[in-house]
Design a protein around this motif. Structure first.
Motif, PDB file in Angstrom:
ATOM      1  N   VAL A 103       1.374  -1.235  -0.160  1.00 14.64           N
ATOM      2  CA  VAL A 103      -0.085   0.438  -0.457  1.00 14.64           C
ATOM      3  C   VAL A 103       0.610   1.267   0.134  1.00 14.64           C
ATOM      4  N   LYS A 104       0.493   2.358  -0.595  1.00 16.32           N
ATOM      5  CA  LYS A 104       0.959   3.606  -0.376  1.00 16.32           C
ATOM      6  C   LYS A 104      -0.211   4.179   0.921  1.00 16.32           C
ATOM      7  N   ILE A 105       0.783   5.210   1.409  1.00 17.74           N
ATOM      8  CA  ILE A 105       0.230   5.719   2.814  1.00 17.74           C
ATOM      9  C   ILE A 105       0.056   7.223   2.615  1.00 17.74           C
ATOM     10  N   VAL A 106      -1.112   6.909   2.083  1.00 18.53           N
ATOM     11  CA  VAL A 106      -1.523   8.795   1.384  1.00 18.53           C
ATOM     12  C   VAL A 106      -1.806   9.979   2.234  1.00 18.53           C
ATOM     13  N   HIS A 107      -2.029   9.374   3.943  1.00 24.69           N
ATOM     14  CA  HIS A 107      -2.094  10.180   4.444  1.00 24.69           C
ATOM     15  C   HIS A 107      -1.995  10.012   6.328  1.00 24.69           C
ATOM     16  N   THR A 139      -3.116   8.058  19.284  1.00 29.94           N
ATOM     17  CA  THR A 139      -2.798   7.086  18.009  1.00 29.94           C
ATOM     18  C   THR A 139      -2.339   7.731  16.877  1.00 29.94           C
ATOM     19  N   VAL A 140      -1.926   6.835  15.853  1.00 29.39           N
ATOM     20  CA  VAL A 140      -1.685   7.061  14.896  1.00 29.39           C
ATOM     21  C   VAL A 140      -2.331   6.488  13.673  1.00 29.39           C
ATOM     22  N   GLU A 141      -3.075   7.552  12.753  1.00 25.80           N
ATOM     23  CA  GLU A 141      -3.992   7.079  11.533  1.00 25.80           C
ATOM     24  C   GLU A 141      -3.456   7.829  10.233  1.00 25.80           C
ATOM     25  N   MET A 142      -4.465   6.794   9.261  1.00 27.59           N
ATOM     26  CA  MET A 142      -3.251   6.615   8.064  1.00 27.59           C
ATOM     27  C   MET A 142      -4.496   6.771   7.061  1.00 27.59           C
ATOM     28  N   VAL A 143      -4.000   6.675   5.543  1.00 24.21           N
ATOM     29  CA  VAL A 143      -5.233   5.993   4.863  1.00 24.21           C
ATOM     30  C   VAL A 143      -4.227   5.977   3.956  1.00 24.21           C
ATOM     31  N   LEU A 144      -4.693   4.135   3.779  1.00 23.50           N
ATOM     32  CA  LEU A 144      -4.089   3.711   2.416  1.00 23.50           C
ATOM     33  C   LEU A 144      -4.830   3.280   1.365  1.00 23.50           C
ATOM     34  N   ALA A 145      -3.772   3.206   0.450  1.00 23.06           N
ATOM     35  CA  ALA A 145      -4.713   3.286  -0.841  1.00 23.06           C
ATOM     36  C   ALA A 145      -3.298   2.029  -1.503  1.00 23.06           C
ATOM     37  N   ASP A 146      -3.884   0.731  -2.036  1.00 24.78           N
ATOM     38  CA  ASP A 146      -3.313  -0.562  -2.866  1.00 24.78           C
ATOM     39  C   ASP A 146      -3.832   0.367  -4.219  1.00 24.78           C
ATOM     40  N   THR A 147      -2.484  -0.445  -5.225  1.00 26.57           N
ATOM     41  CA  THR A 147      -2.535   0.017  -6.708  1.00 26.57           C
ATOM     42  C   THR A 147      -3.631  -0.005  -7.565  1.00 26.57           C
ATOM     43  N   GLY A 175      -6.448   1.440  -6.497  1.00 27.75           N
ATOM     44  CA  GLY A 175      -7.130   2.713  -5.882  1.00 27.75           C
ATOM     45  C   GLY A 175      -8.296   2.583  -5.029  1.00 27.75           C
ATOM     46  N   THR A 176      -7.711   1.047  -3.910  1.00 24.64           N
ATOM     47  CA  THR A 176      -8.924   0.791  -3.223  1.00 24.64           C
ATOM     48  C   THR A 176      -8.299   1.754  -1.862  1.00 24.64           C
ATOM     49  N   LEU A 177      -9.384   2.602  -1.088  1.00 27.29           N
ATOM     50  CA  LEU A 177      -8.549   3.267   0.103  1.00 27.29           C
ATOM     51  C   LEU A 177      -8.899   2.660   1.762  1.00 27.29           C
ATOM     52  N   ILE A 178      -8.574   2.711   2.730  1.00 29.77           N
ATOM     53  CA  ILE A 178      -8.836   1.813   3.871  1.00 29.77           C
ATOM     54  C   ILE A 178      -8.680   2.672   5.352  1.00 29.77           C
ATOM     55  N   HIS A 179      -9.113   2.926   6.530  1.00 30.92           N
ATOM     56  CA  HIS A 179      -8.314   3.617   7.182  1.00 30.92           C
ATOM     57  C   HIS A 179      -7.655   2.191   8.269  1.00 30.92           C
ATOM     58  N   ALA A 180      -6.638   3.109   9.070  1.00 35.33           N
ATOM     59  CA  ALA A 180      -5.714   2.302   9.430  1.00 35.33           C
ATOM     60  C   ALA A 180      -5.266   2.758  10.304  1.00 35.33           C
ATOM     61  N   THR A 181      -4.918   2.062  11.649  1.00 32.43           N
ATOM     62  CA  THR A 181      -4.610   2.618  12.942  1.00 32.43           C
ATOM     63  C   THR A 181      -3.646   2.122  14.108  1.00 32.43           C
ATOM     64  N   VAL A 182      -3.114   3.113  13.844  1.00 36.50           N
ATOM     65  CA  VAL A 182      -1.538   2.180  14.693  1.00 36.50           C
ATOM     66  C   VAL A 182      -1.825   2.664  16.640  1.00 36.50           C
ATOM     67  N   LYS A 183      -2.089   2.362  17.511  1.00 36.93           N
ATOM     68  CA  LYS A 183      -2.378   2.491  18.492  1.00 36.93           C
ATOM     69  C   LYS A 183      -1.439   2.619  19.525  1.00 36.93           C
ATOM     70  N   LYS A 184      -1.024   3.639  20.611  1.00 31.60           N
ATOM     71  CA  LYS A 184      -0.360   3.877  21.586  1.00 31.60           C
ATOM     72  C   LYS A 184       0.678   2.136  21.524  1.00 31.60           C
ATOM     73  N   PRO A 185       0.130   1.956  22.018  1.00 30.53           N
ATOM     74  CA  PRO A 185       1.456   0.529  22.403  1.00 30.53           C
ATOM     75  C   PRO A 185       2.326  -0.383  21.217  1.00 30.53           C
ATOM     76  N   SER A 201       4.268   8.971   4.433  1.00 34.56           N
ATOM     77  CA  SER A 201       3.068   9.976   3.539  1.00 34.56           C
ATOM     78  C   SER A 201       3.449  10.087   2.503  1.00 34.56           C
ATOM     79  N   GLY A 202       3.134   9.382   1.474  1.00 31.30           N
ATOM     80  CA  GLY A 202       3.614   9.014   0.201  1.00 31.30           C
ATOM     81  C   GLY A 202       4.220   8.013  -0.232  1.00 31.30           C
ATOM     82  N   GLU A 203       4.903   7.326   0.322  1.00 30.97           N
ATOM     83  CA  GLU A 203       6.221   6.084   0.739  1.00 30.97           C
ATOM     84  C   GLU A 203       4.637   4.477   0.473  1.00 30.97           C
TER      85      GLU A 203
END
Length: 142
Positions: A24-28, A40-48, A50-60, A71-73
């Motif tokens: 995936v690409k980290i869109v934001h 938390t760290v929140e992200m919007v990810l995309a695959d080739t 163009g499907t987007l999904i919301h992702a969360t990284v919790k504190k631990p 972002s952008g990588e």
């Protein structure tokens, strides 16, 4: 020689297992704090596709994974959980939301595409007959 596991498209991931491998690409990404979840760290990810999904990284997991969240990588992500995406303010239209877990691995991968992968709402969908729709997240820039 071991077989290389193919990447699963975001449209095909389901919550019945945690051993998915996606590219995936980290869109934001952004940091968020609530009393319920803490920081938390929140992200919007995309695959080739163009499907987007919301992702969360919790504190631990933030200290372990934050250096990979740029972002952008493009990244390869393995081992994560999925829960039903609900609530008033959903970041994407995907039916599920990703959460990173202790076993999650994020690794670097060369860029696959330079596409920006945005899914903008039409103005009539935002402003309906009753006024502003509270179910569409509207971003602002500072």
């Amino acid at each position: 020689m071991a077989a290389v596991q193919a990447f699963t498209p975001l449209a095909d991931i389901k919550p019945f297992k945690t051993h998915w491998k996606i590219q995936v690409k980290i869109v934001h990404s952004w940091t968020q704090y609530t009393q319920f979840t803490g920081e938390t760290v929140e992200m919007v990810l995309a695959d080739t596709a163009g499907t987007l999904i919301h992702a969360t990284v919790k504190k631990p997991q933030v200290s372990k994974l934050q250096r990979f969240i740029v972002s952008g990588e493009w990244r390869i992500i393995e081992h994560f959980t999925l829960t039903k995406s609900t609530g008033k303010y959903r970041a994407t239209k995907h039916g599920f939301k990703m959460s990173m877990m202790e076993k999650t691995v994020i690794s670097r991968t060369p860029a696959v595409s330079d596409d920006i992968y945005v899914d903008l709402a039409n103005f009539p969908d935002i402003l309906n007959e009753a006024g502003l729709s509270e179910n569409i997240l509207i971003g602002t820039s500072s």
